[in-house]
Design a protein around this motif. Structure first.
Motif, PDB file in Angstrom:
ATOM      1  N   PHE A 156     -20.873   0.693  -7.728  1.00 39.52           N
ATOM      2  CA  PHE A 156     -20.838   1.752  -8.737  1.00 39.52           C
ATOM      3  C   PHE A 156     -19.706   1.576  -9.744  1.00 39.52           C
ATOM      4  N   VAL A 157     -18.544   1.173  -9.307  1.00 44.21           N
ATOM      5  CA  VAL A 157     -17.404   1.093 -10.234  1.00 44.21           C
ATOM      6  C   VAL A 157     -17.255  -0.295 -10.832  1.00 44.21           C
ATOM      7  N   GLY A 158     -17.923  -1.300 -10.270  1.00 48.12           N
ATOM      8  CA  GLY A 158     -17.949  -2.627 -10.862  1.00 48.12           C
ATOM      9  C   GLY A 158     -16.571  -3.198 -11.125  1.00 48.12           C
ATOM     10  N   SER A 159     -16.340  -3.567 -12.384  1.00 44.48           N
ATOM     11  CA  SER A 159     -15.069  -4.191 -12.766  1.00 44.48           C
ATOM     12  C   SER A 159     -13.896  -3.225 -12.652  1.00 44.48           C
ATOM     13  N   GLY A 160     -14.181  -1.935 -12.491  1.00 41.77           N
ATOM     14  CA  GLY A 160     -13.109  -0.956 -12.332  1.00 41.77           C
ATOM     15  C   GLY A 160     -12.632  -0.817 -10.894  1.00 41.77           C
ATOM     16  N   MET A 161     -13.167  -1.654  -9.970  1.00 42.34           N
ATOM     17  CA  MET A 161     -12.834  -1.519  -8.555  1.00 42.34           C
ATOM     18  C   MET A 161     -11.339  -1.644  -8.303  1.00 42.34           C
ATOM     19  N   ASN A 162     -10.709  -2.675  -8.869  1.00 35.78           N
ATOM     20  CA  ASN A 162      -9.273  -2.865  -8.640  1.00 35.78           C
ATOM     21  C   ASN A 162      -8.463  -1.703  -9.184  1.00 35.78           C
ATOM     22  N   TYR A 163      -8.907  -1.162 -10.308  1.00 32.81           N
ATOM     23  CA  TYR A 163      -8.212  -0.024 -10.894  1.00 32.81           C
ATOM     24  C   TYR A 163      -8.308   1.196  -9.983  1.00 32.81           C
ATOM     25  N   HIS A 164      -9.482   1.433  -9.401  1.00 29.86           N
ATOM     26  CA  HIS A 164      -9.654   2.553  -8.477  1.00 29.86           C
ATOM     27  C   HIS A 164      -8.859   2.337  -7.189  1.00 29.86           C
ATOM     28  N   LEU A 165      -8.777   1.098  -6.744  1.00 28.88           N
ATOM     29  CA  LEU A 165      -7.966   0.824  -5.555  1.00 28.88           C
ATOM     30  C   LEU A 165      -6.496   1.151  -5.806  1.00 28.88           C
ATOM     31  N   GLN A 166      -6.055   0.985  -7.034  1.00 28.70           N
ATOM     32  CA  GLN A 166      -4.673   1.311  -7.372  1.00 28.70           C
ATOM     33  C   GLN A 166      -4.429   2.820  -7.437  1.00 28.70           C
ATOM     34  N   GLY A 167      -5.360   3.555  -8.067  1.00 31.90           N
ATOM     35  CA  GLY A 167      -5.060   4.948  -8.381  1.00 31.90           C
ATOM     36  C   GLY A 167      -5.965   6.025  -7.821  1.00 31.90           C
ATOM     37  N   ASN A 168      -7.133   5.663  -7.276  1.00 34.23           N
ATOM     38  CA  ASN A 168      -8.061   6.663  -6.765  1.00 34.23           C
ATOM     39  C   ASN A 168      -7.687   7.024  -5.327  1.00 34.23           C
ATOM     40  N   GLU A 169      -7.293   8.263  -5.096  1.00 30.04           N
ATOM     41  CA  GLU A 169      -6.804   8.661  -3.777  1.00 30.04           C
ATOM     42  C   GLU A 169      -7.894   8.575  -2.704  1.00 30.04           C
ATOM     43  N   LEU A 170      -9.140   8.835  -3.087  1.00 31.74           N
ATOM     44  CA  LEU A 170     -10.239   8.705  -2.129  1.00 31.74           C
ATOM     45  C   LEU A 170     -10.300   7.283  -1.588  1.00 31.74           C
ATOM     46  N   MET A 171     -10.345   6.298  -2.495  1.00 34.25           N
ATOM     47  CA  MET A 171     -10.466   4.913  -2.055  1.00 34.25           C
ATOM     48  C   MET A 171      -9.237   4.468  -1.272  1.00 34.25           C
ATOM     49  N   ARG A 172      -8.098   4.933  -1.674  1.00 31.19           N
ATOM     50  CA  ARG A 172      -6.880   4.554  -0.948  1.00 31.19           C
ATOM     51  C   ARG A 172      -6.883   5.162   0.459  1.00 31.19           C
ATOM     52  N   ASP A 173      -7.471   6.346   0.603  1.00 32.42           N
ATOM     53  CA  ASP A 173      -7.623   6.942   1.934  1.00 32.42           C
ATOM     54  C   ASP A 173      -8.635   6.154   2.767  1.00 32.42           C
ATOM     55  N   VAL A 174      -9.774   5.823   2.160  1.00 34.29           N
ATOM     56  CA  VAL A 174     -10.835   5.118   2.880  1.00 34.29           C
ATOM     57  C   VAL A 174     -10.342   3.764   3.392  1.00 34.29           C
ATOM     58  N   PHE A 175      -9.601   3.043   2.533  1.00 36.29           N
ATOM     59  CA  PHE A 175      -9.129   1.707   2.907  1.00 36.29           C
ATOM     60  C   PHE A 175      -7.708   1.702   3.458  1.00 36.29           C
ATOM     61  N   GLU A 176      -7.186   2.917   3.743  1.00 38.72           N
ATOM     62  CA  GLU A 176      -5.882   3.075   4.397  1.00 38.72           C
ATOM     63  C   GLU A 176      -4.770   2.351   3.644  1.00 38.72           C
ATOM     64  N   LEU A 177      -4.714   2.593   2.333  1.00 42.94           N
ATOM     65  CA  LEU A 177      -3.716   1.956   1.483  1.00 42.94           C
ATOM     66  C   LEU A 177      -2.490   2.819   1.251  1.00 42.94           C
ATOM     67  N   GLY A 178      -2.553   4.085   1.694  1.00 45.54           N
ATOM     68  CA  GLY A 178      -1.433   4.981   1.479  1.00 45.54           C
ATOM     69  C   GLY A 178      -1.463   5.592   0.081  1.00 45.54           C
ATOM     70  N   PRO A 179      -0.460   6.404  -0.265  1.00 47.79           N
ATOM     71  CA  PRO A 179      -0.407   7.027  -1.592  1.00 47.79           C
ATOM     72  C   PRO A 179      -0.326   5.966  -2.688  1.00 47.79           C
ATOM     73  N   PRO A 180      -0.797   6.290  -3.900  1.00 50.79           N
ATOM     74  CA  PRO A 180      -0.706   5.344  -5.008  1.00 50.79           C
ATOM     75  C   PRO A 180       0.738   4.931  -5.271  1.00 50.79           C
ATOM     76  N   ILE A 181       0.919   3.656  -5.572  1.00 47.10           N
ATOM     77  CA  ILE A 181       2.250   3.128  -5.879  1.00 47.10           C
ATOM     78  C   ILE A 181       2.463   3.182  -7.383  1.00 47.10           C
ATOM     79  N   LEU A 182       3.502   3.913  -7.813  1.00 46.38           N
ATOM     80  CA  LEU A 182       3.810   4.015  -9.233  1.00 46.38           C
ATOM     81  C   LEU A 182       4.601   2.788  -9.668  1.00 46.38           C
ATOM     82  N   VAL A 183       4.152   2.161 -10.742  1.00 45.68           N
ATOM     83  CA  VAL A 183       4.805   0.961 -11.259  1.00 45.68           C
ATOM     84  C   VAL A 183       5.375   1.273 -12.629  1.00 45.68           C
ATOM     85  N   ASP A 184       6.685   1.066 -12.817  1.00 47.86           N
ATOM     86  CA  ASP A 184       7.307   1.387 -14.109  1.00 47.86           C
ATOM     87  C   ASP A 184       6.967   0.320 -15.141  1.00 47.86           C
ATOM     88  N   SER A 185       7.222   0.651 -16.393  1.00 50.10           N
ATOM     89  CA  SER A 185       6.828  -0.221 -17.506  1.00 50.10           C
ATOM     90  C   SER A 185       7.534  -1.563 -17.457  1.00 50.10           C
TER      91      SER A 185
END
Length: 430
Positions: free
Chosen positions: A360-389
């Motif tokens: 469903f998310v296609g090329s946006g998969m990596n982006y969702h793995l970084q910031g989508n809390e649902l996917m991070r919960d499903v794949f046990e990645l923990g809270p999103p990691i904030l990266v500074d500029s």
């Protein structure tokens, strides 16, 4: 098994207005995300800082609101375009705050398109429903959406006179929506029975003869099987035991299908069931194990001249892994890299879940793995990691450096192909 839930604070959206055409180029602009921590903030600053980011965000919200309004347009073409625009946006961006306060409006539009639309419109609406649940995550909001749409999904799925493409899309969307938003494991089991009513029609007969399905029907049954396998990953131990007893002896019949996608889906589902069975009992035994392994081995080395070469290569690759899973319990791990993180696909359960979301998310998969809390919960990645500029800027390489790297990789691949072109692994191709 209930999916993790998160509570979030809603923010007000931008200004309302008419819609401009929305392209893939629009979707690729990092500043269009509501999760700006994961955007290329360094490049934004170079082009005008926060003012530029705010302007881009307002423009993006302006287009999204236009799409939402256009989903109720009299023109089917306009509705189709609006659904596709919303799908692209939700697949490539984190839009929780914007979507949350408009979720019922969007749900009403999806419901209307599913009930009154035709094939392609229904197909787009079903996919949008799934993306809406992915954006909202597991919780009361997605449950409300799914409660409205589930009866419609099931009606379309079971209606033999409904558009076949709509039924195919619903078969896939219903699986993921159930995974994300269903709040009762008994209802999960009821949905799995709906899928069983479809894919079991493709079982070969006891004498080995296969039913002749047209390609569209076969694809419907394949989608139903894959969704059924997805829901296996959240079944209780007692449910899995019942399923092993009822379906594992019969699933190998699907390996006789003329459709390569069905054969592959059946093989991966069998591997998944063996994995789940061994998780419960490391000494699990299957009484037709030898016959199954012989069948899997024949598919892993298939040289049938009546099948397309591309189908045979794809099939052989998958069934080599399936055979290892059934014989030895092995899995070929794969590492997924996204941003500064990485994730290992190390089981058939995780692979089926990853493939379902990626569809469903296609090329946006990596982006969702970084910031989508649902996917991070499903794949046990923990809270999103904030990266500074500063870190983001340090991670980026110049276009020239990227060109040099790609050029070197291309030359290496070409040399390797030339070297081994006459020493192919697949023997027996004519």
């Amino acid at each position: 098994m209930k999916m993790p839930r998160t509570k979030k604070k809603n923010n007000k959206g931008g200004h309302h207005g008419s819609v401009h055409p929305f392209s893939d180029e629009d979707a690729s602009i990092e500043t269009l995300s509501h999760c700006s921590s994961f955007s290329d903030t360094a490049s934004i600053a170079d082009e005008g800082g926060e003012a530029s980011e705010d302007t881009a965000l307002e423009d993006f919200q302006y287009k999204l609101k236009g799409f939402i309004d256009s989903t109720v347009d009299k023109s089917a073409k306009t509705r189709q375009g609006a659904l596709d625009g919303l799908k692209t946006a939700m697949a490539t961006r984190i839009l929780y705050e914007f979507i949350s306060e408009r979720r019922m409006t969007i749900t009403d539009s999806i419901e209307r398109c599913l009930k009154k639309g035709k094939g392609e419109e229904q197909r787009a609406a079903a996919s949008l429903a799934c993306l809406l649940c992915i954006q909202l995550g597991s919780g009361i909001e997605s449950e409300e959406v799914f409660k409205t749409l589930k009866p419609i999904f099931k009606n379309i799925l079971s209606d033999g006179s409904a558009n076949i493409q709509a039924r195919q899309a619903v078969a896939t969307s219903l699986g993921v929506c159930t995974l994300v938003a269903e709040d009762d494991i008994l209802d999960v089991h009821a949905t799995m029975e709906c899928f069983e009513n479809l894919f079991t029609r493709s079982y070969a007969k006891a004498d080995g003869t296969c039913l002749s399905n047209n390609p569209q029907t076969s694809q419907l049954h394949t989608n139903a099987l894959l969704s059924w396998a997805l829901l296996l990953t959240i079944c209780t131990t007692s449910q899995i035991k019942d399923i092993l007893h009822k379906h594992l002896p019969k699933l190998p019949r699907l390996l006789e299908s003329e459709d390569v996608n069905m054969r592959i889906a059946a093989g991966e589902t069998i591997a998944l069931l063996f994995e789940l069975a061994r998780d419960m009992d490391c000494d699990f035994e299957f009484h037709d194990w030898d016959e199954l392994c012989n069948k899997l081995n024949s598919l892993a080395t298939d040289c049938n001249k009546h099948r397309a070469k591309t189908d045979k290569r794809k099939q052989r690759s998958v069934f080599r892994d399936v055979l290892k899973a059934v014989e030895d319990g092995d899995f070929q791990s794969e590492t997924i890299r996204f941003g500064t993180e990485r994730m290992t696909i190390d089981s058939w359960v995780r692979k089926r879940t990853y493939d379902a979301f990626r569809e469903f998310v296609g090329s946006g998969m990596n982006y969702h793995l970084q910031g989508n809390e649902l996917m991070r919960d499903v794949f046990e990645l923990g809270p999103p990691i904030l990266v500074d500029s500063a870190t983001m800027k340090a991670m980026k390489i110049s276009r020239f450096e990227r060109h040099l790297h790609n050029s070197a990789a291309f030359k290496a691949r070409t040399k390797a192909r030339n070297k081994f072109r006459d020493k192919r692994v697949d023997v027996g191709e004519f």
